[in-house]
Design a protein around this motif. Sequence first.
Motif, PDB file in Angstrom:
ATOM      1  N   LEU A  94      40.679  43.358  29.036  1.00  0.00           N
ATOM      2  CA  LEU A  94      40.534  42.024  29.638  1.00  0.00           C
ATOM      3  C   LEU A  94      39.267  41.924  30.477  1.00  0.00           C
ATOM      4  O   LEU A  94      38.731  42.923  30.961  1.00  0.00           O
ATOM      5  CB  LEU A  94      41.741  41.738  30.531  1.00  0.00           C
ATOM      6  CG  LEU A  94      43.099  41.798  29.822  1.00  0.00           C
ATOM      7  CD1 LEU A  94      44.217  41.623  30.847  1.00  0.00           C
ATOM      8  CD2 LEU A  94      43.184  40.730  28.743  1.00  0.00           C
ATOM      9  N   ASP A  95      38.806  40.684  30.648  1.00  0.00           N
ATOM     10  CA  ASP A  95      37.685  40.449  31.557  1.00  0.00           C
ATOM     11  C   ASP A  95      38.174  40.630  32.990  1.00  0.00           C
ATOM     12  O   ASP A  95      39.379  40.693  33.245  1.00  0.00           O
ATOM     13  CB  ASP A  95      37.146  39.032  31.333  1.00  0.00           C
ATOM     14  CG  ASP A  95      38.207  37.990  31.557  1.00  0.00           C
ATOM     15  OD1 ASP A  95      38.334  37.517  32.693  1.00  0.00           O
ATOM     16  OD2 ASP A  95      38.946  37.678  30.572  1.00  0.00           O
TER      17      ASP A  95
ATOM     18  N   GLU B 162      44.196  38.935  37.745  1.00  0.00           N
ATOM     19  CA  GLU B 162      45.459  38.197  37.651  1.00  0.00           C
ATOM     20  C   GLU B 162      46.606  39.123  37.246  1.00  0.00           C
ATOM     21  O   GLU B 162      47.697  39.087  37.809  1.00  0.00           O
ATOM     22  CB  GLU B 162      45.340  37.078  36.600  1.00  0.00           C
ATOM     23  CG  GLU B 162      44.556  35.867  37.083  1.00  0.00           C
ATOM     24  CD  GLU B 162      44.227  34.903  35.947  1.00  0.00           C
ATOM     25  OE1 GLU B 162      43.333  34.080  36.122  1.00  0.00           O
ATOM     26  OE2 GLU B 162      44.882  35.014  34.875  1.00  0.00           O
ATOM     27  N   ILE B 163      46.313  39.976  36.214  1.00  0.00           N
ATOM     28  CA  ILE B 163      47.356  40.883  35.718  1.00  0.00           C
ATOM     29  C   ILE B 163      47.785  41.843  36.825  1.00  0.00           C
ATOM     30  O   ILE B 163      48.973  42.075  37.065  1.00  0.00           O
ATOM     31  CB  ILE B 163      46.847  41.681  34.487  1.00  0.00           C
ATOM     32  CG1 ILE B 163      46.597  40.731  33.300  1.00  0.00           C
ATOM     33  CG2 ILE B 163      47.823  42.795  34.093  1.00  0.00           C
ATOM     34  CD1 ILE B 163      47.791  39.961  32.818  1.00  0.00           C
TER      35      ILE B 163
ATOM     36  N   LYS C 134      38.345  38.731  35.605  1.00  0.00           N
ATOM     37  CA  LYS C 134      39.170  37.699  36.233  1.00  0.00           C
ATOM     38  C   LYS C 134      40.613  37.843  35.742  1.00  0.00           C
ATOM     39  O   LYS C 134      41.556  37.877  36.545  1.00  0.00           O
ATOM     40  CB  LYS C 134      38.618  36.314  35.876  1.00  0.00           C
ATOM     41  CG  LYS C 134      39.350  35.187  36.536  1.00  0.00           C
ATOM     42  CD  LYS C 134      38.578  33.866  36.410  1.00  0.00           C
ATOM     43  CE  LYS C 134      39.443  32.692  36.843  1.00  0.00           C
ATOM     44  NZ  LYS C 134      40.245  32.159  35.724  1.00  0.00           N
ATOM     45  N   SER C 135      40.757  37.984  34.420  1.00  0.00           N
ATOM     46  CA  SER C 135      42.104  38.154  33.872  1.00  0.00           C
ATOM     47  C   SER C 135      42.721  39.435  34.396  1.00  0.00           C
ATOM     48  O   SER C 135      43.915  39.498  34.697  1.00  0.00           O
ATOM     49  CB  SER C 135      42.053  38.203  32.348  1.00  0.00           C
ATOM     50  OG  SER C 135      41.486  37.030  31.840  1.00  0.00           O
ATOM     51  N   GLY C 136      41.881  40.491  34.509  1.00  0.00           N
ATOM     52  CA  GLY C 136      42.379  41.771  34.995  1.00  0.00           C
ATOM     53  C   GLY C 136      42.959  41.626  36.394  1.00  0.00           C
ATOM     54  O   GLY C 136      44.028  42.173  36.685  1.00  0.00           O
TER      55      GLY C 136
ATOM     56  N   GLN D 231      48.478  39.288  27.497  1.00  0.00           N
ATOM     57  CA  GLN D 231      48.959  40.395  28.309  1.00  0.00           C
ATOM     58  C   GLN D 231      50.048  39.913  29.275  1.00  0.00           C
ATOM     59  O   GLN D 231      50.994  40.631  29.564  1.00  0.00           O
ATOM     60  CB  GLN D 231      47.783  41.054  29.075  1.00  0.00           C
ATOM     61  CG  GLN D 231      48.139  42.356  29.738  1.00  0.00           C
ATOM     62  CD  GLN D 231      48.610  43.427  28.769  1.00  0.00           C
ATOM     63  OE1 GLN D 231      49.603  43.241  28.065  1.00  0.00           O
ATOM     64  NE2 GLN D 231      47.903  44.540  28.712  1.00  0.00           N
ATOM     65  N   ARG D 232      49.946  38.656  29.687  1.00  0.00           N
ATOM     66  CA  ARG D 232      50.989  38.141  30.579  1.00  0.00           C
ATOM     67  C   ARG D 232      52.314  38.015  29.832  1.00  0.00           C
ATOM     68  O   ARG D 232      53.379  38.275  30.370  1.00  0.00           O
ATOM     69  CB  ARG D 232      50.560  36.800  31.192  1.00  0.00           C
ATOM     70  CG  ARG D 232      49.629  37.035  32.392  1.00  0.00           C
ATOM     71  CD  ARG D 232      49.397  35.775  33.155  1.00  0.00           C
ATOM     72  NE  ARG D 232      48.221  35.066  32.626  1.00  0.00           N
ATOM     73  CZ  ARG D 232      47.923  33.817  32.955  1.00  0.00           C
ATOM     74  NH1 ARG D 232      48.723  33.137  33.745  1.00  0.00           N
ATOM     75  NH2 ARG D 232      46.835  33.254  32.478  1.00  0.00           N
TER      76      ARG D 232
ATOM     77  N   GLY E 276      44.146  37.474  28.200  1.00  0.00           N
ATOM     78  CA  GLY E 276      44.862  37.537  29.475  1.00  0.00           C
ATOM     79  C   GLY E 276      46.242  36.932  29.339  1.00  0.00           C
ATOM     80  O   GLY E 276      47.231  37.475  29.863  1.00  0.00           O
ATOM     81  N   GLN E 277      46.294  35.829  28.598  1.00  0.00           N
ATOM     82  CA  GLN E 277      47.606  35.186  28.403  1.00  0.00           C
ATOM     83  C   GLN E 277      48.530  36.081  27.589  1.00  0.00           C
ATOM     84  O   GLN E 277      49.715  36.211  27.880  1.00  0.00           O
ATOM     85  CB  GLN E 277      47.408  33.837  27.703  1.00  0.00           C
ATOM     86  CG  GLN E 277      46.800  32.791  28.631  1.00  0.00           C
ATOM     87  CD  GLN E 277      46.379  31.540  27.878  1.00  0.00           C
ATOM     88  OE1 GLN E 277      46.019  31.610  26.702  1.00  0.00           O
ATOM     89  NE2 GLN E 277      46.429  30.406  28.557  1.00  0.00           N
TER      90      GLN E 277
ATOM     91  N   THR F 143      44.727  46.444  31.877  1.00  0.00           N
ATOM     92  CA  THR F 143      43.584  45.535  32.035  1.00  0.00           C
ATOM     93  C   THR F 143      42.413  45.966  31.171  1.00  0.00           C
ATOM     94  O   THR F 143      41.349  45.366  31.206  1.00  0.00           O
ATOM     95  CB  THR F 143      43.121  45.499  33.504  1.00  0.00           C
ATOM     96  OG1 THR F 143      42.780  46.842  33.869  1.00  0.00           O
ATOM     97  CG2 THR F 143      44.200  44.993  34.422  1.00  0.00           C
TER      98      THR F 143
END
Lengths: 786, 225
Positions: free
Chosen positions: B172-173, B179-180, B175-177, B148-149, B145-146, B169
């Motif tokens: 990504l899991d 956020e993205i 939660k990270s998805g 991808q950010r 996730g980081q 996404t």
Amino acid sequence: MLMRKMIRDIKENLMAYTACTIVIIIGLMAYTSMSMAKDNLIIARDMFYEQYNFADGFAKVKSIPYTQVKKIQKIEGIDQVQGRLVKDVRVLMPDENKNVYLRLISIAQDEPYILNGVKLLKGSFPKKSEQAVVLGDKFFVANKLELGDMLTVVIEGKKIDLSIAGTGLGPEYAYTLKDGQEMAPDPEAFDVAYMPYDKMELLFNQKGILNDISFTLKSGFEFNDVEESLKAELKKYGLENLVARKDQLSHAMLEQELESLEKISGSIPVLFLLIAAIIIYIMLKRLVESQRSQIGVLKAFGYRAGEIMMHYIYYGCIIGLVGGVLGGISGTALSATMTRIYKDYFSLPDLYVRFFPSYFFTGVMLSILFCAIAAFQGAKGVLKLQPADAMHPPVPTFNKKSWFEKIPGFWAAFTVQGRMAVRNVLRNKGRSFFTFVGILFTFSMMASLLSLSSMMDIMIMEQFTKVQKYDVKISFAQPISLKESMREIYSLKGIKRVEPLLEVPVTLQYRNRKKDVTALGLMRHSELYTPVDTDGNIVDIAADGLMLSQQVADNLKAKTGDRIKLESIWAKKSPLYIEVSGIIPQYFGANVYMSQQVLLDLLGQGDFASSLIISMEKEFIPGLKEKYKTSQFISSIEEREQTMKKYDELMEIASYTISMMALLAVVTGFAIVYNTSIISLAERKRELASLRVLGMHPKEVLEVISVEQWILGILGIIMGIPLAFVISTGISKSLSTDLFSIPNVTSTAALIQSFFGTVFAIWAAQLWVGRKVRKLDLVDVLKERE
Amino acid sequence: MIRIENMYKIYRMGSNEVCALNGVSLHVKPKEFVAIIGPSGSGKSTLMNIIGCLDTPTSGRYFLDGEEVSKLKDDSLASIRNRKIGFIFQSFNLLPKFSAVENVELPLIYMGVGKKERRKMAIEALERVGLGNRIHHKPSELSGGQQQRVAIARAFVSKPSIILADEPTGSLDSKSGTEIMNIIHELHASGKTIVLITHDNNIAAQAERIIRIHDGKILDEGEVA
């Protein structure tokens, strides 16, 4: 930013880049050092020759009156002429054991420097009738003499003391050899000394007589233009020898050295740069493939293909620059060492260490150019890569089974790792070929270099154990009655056998080709001097006719049965004609052989000998030398053991050089194997990491790569054997001179040594690769998309 | 802003021809948030590559900001990508040896932004995606996730008008998805045109308009309620 990427990429694979850089350094070092040393020699030669009027031609006569020399100047094309008295004398040194000679050369007081002037280094020129000399500086230094010291020499059978007034050098003895039989200067045993003519003519009882003429040519004239007229003019004074500058011993040796420097400095660097270029090509090709997605990202963010391309070309440039600069610096340093070594061999006063930035910069440019082109070739796939494709891993290629795999039973002979290795060899044909060629080169170079060293040893050993079997050789100043001299020697203690030897300077001519050689008149069934052919078989001297050594036959393009014109100052009437009765393939000495009796009959001067060869008890040798050390009839007493020792010393230096070159071959082999292994490892990281994950040990995984290298290594070594023979032929051809030919043999010992050397190079490279395999981060590798 | 007319893209694979885009026409207005959805092999990645000027069509026309780009050469396409488009990839595609901030700086260097200025801009961009405390970490030291950010920061730092996100996404899991997607919404709110490619209906539903693609053809376009 991309710079930073490059630095990080290089750091990650530092060893591979270093190995490649070393190859460049070696090449550039050879180029810079040899080119600079060559230029140092050329400048020193040109300055010396010009300032001290080195002559264009040289003649030796029995004797010519001082007053007649001016006449020669009237010959069309001759500019200046100088007559001198030149005499070799024995020096009685405190160390009785060594044969020491000086060549006394007269200097005219009133006109000291018409030609072949003397550069004074220490002290002063002797006064007009002073019994003193300007001594060759190398002799002075080698024998640790002081100005004012006395040298005792033997002149006309008498001991004469000469004081040392000064030391100096002359252009005609820039490479100081006593005669063409010597291989290298021996400043302890031979040099020249310059003495006022007025004193010399008295000491040698040759008032108003000269025996040496040198001359320069008017511009527009060649030596050939004046040769015939000179011969005609000098014949009546007993012309012994007439040579152009190009054949003058010292000059010819100097030119030969320059020529070989030129040749090597032109070929070695290109060879090494090519190897480096191939390594860079492979590395870059691999790098670009592994960085596909990075290239894709760069392209996506607007970088142009050309710019990314440049980025990869910089890898080549940086290797080229670092290798070029380091090679240039070390080559420059080495050129200083080489020049200093040359200073030991050549007596050239202006031979200083000079640096030529042009060679440095040319070298660096050349190195960058080679590497940049290689990098471009390796990275040009970047241009074709579409950014969209770059994001995806390349489509794997599927290979059919190779014909190897279809051989029944063949496959079963390999372990799993072995099979992977064999497949990989066959699939990456280009890289496999390069590794193969690299090992081929390493092995065959080493084998032929080591052969050369051992064969030079053998050649010399053979000369002194099979050919020259005598213990002592006494050479006469003038040919001497055969019977009397033999009788005298036989009367001495400890003598086992004495044989007369006839060494006659002759000029042979066949059609329009001429050659000055020594005709050896040998006793039939001689026991002490037995020429051998290249197979080591003793050659029987034919009862009549002339036997030519292969070199002479090649020079004259003559064969058995041809009639040859023979001229000699020793013959009663000249020229004579004689038939070639055989040709002997020989390594050493460009001689021709005849039965002694036939030669004596031909010359028609009665029975005489020019030297005696003696087999005797060792303990009586010093007595013999003592007895004859002041004899005016004897010019030299040569002990075989001493001569062998001298050759041994020379061989030691040569072997050292050769071993260094062989070592370079190992380093190159290492660089090639290491680089290709690393590339192989990088390409198959994922595959190998998967094997690790499946439970293979690092050692077993390394085997996948190492078996591949060993297969290529063994192939390279096997194919390297015939190549070694080819290279040996090339080396023997290029090193052979008129005096000797290097045997073209590749020895078994050398092949075995090279085998171990090559195996060591491969093994050492694997050792480094092994470290990388152990460091393989399994999780990381498998996480990567590619 | 983006106008595509009757576009074909044909790949040749040996003797076979694969028609990845089969007469696609499409229009995206400025500041719009469009999702292109379709199963794998539908041609959506090809479409995205062409929209992103990473690839050129076999035939058909493509106008970007009124300029026809379908006939442009590689170098001209490169400069259009640099000026107008920011990319977000499913697999992040960060340069592995560079730190987060260096990765974000990449497009700025190419634009010729000064050293200090670009460092400032890159840090601001990373702060905006919540990675102000991770700027010197290498990709291998960051979570998916980081990473991808970082990739998103890299995509918008050069202030392009369009952001192309290809399955952002996908790796990504959830939660990270989420956020993205929040960050992508913020970018849209700040006035960027967003083209998002996905096969996930829930993600597509967050766009203003969904374009469905199947076998190289656009099936339907519909406003999201």
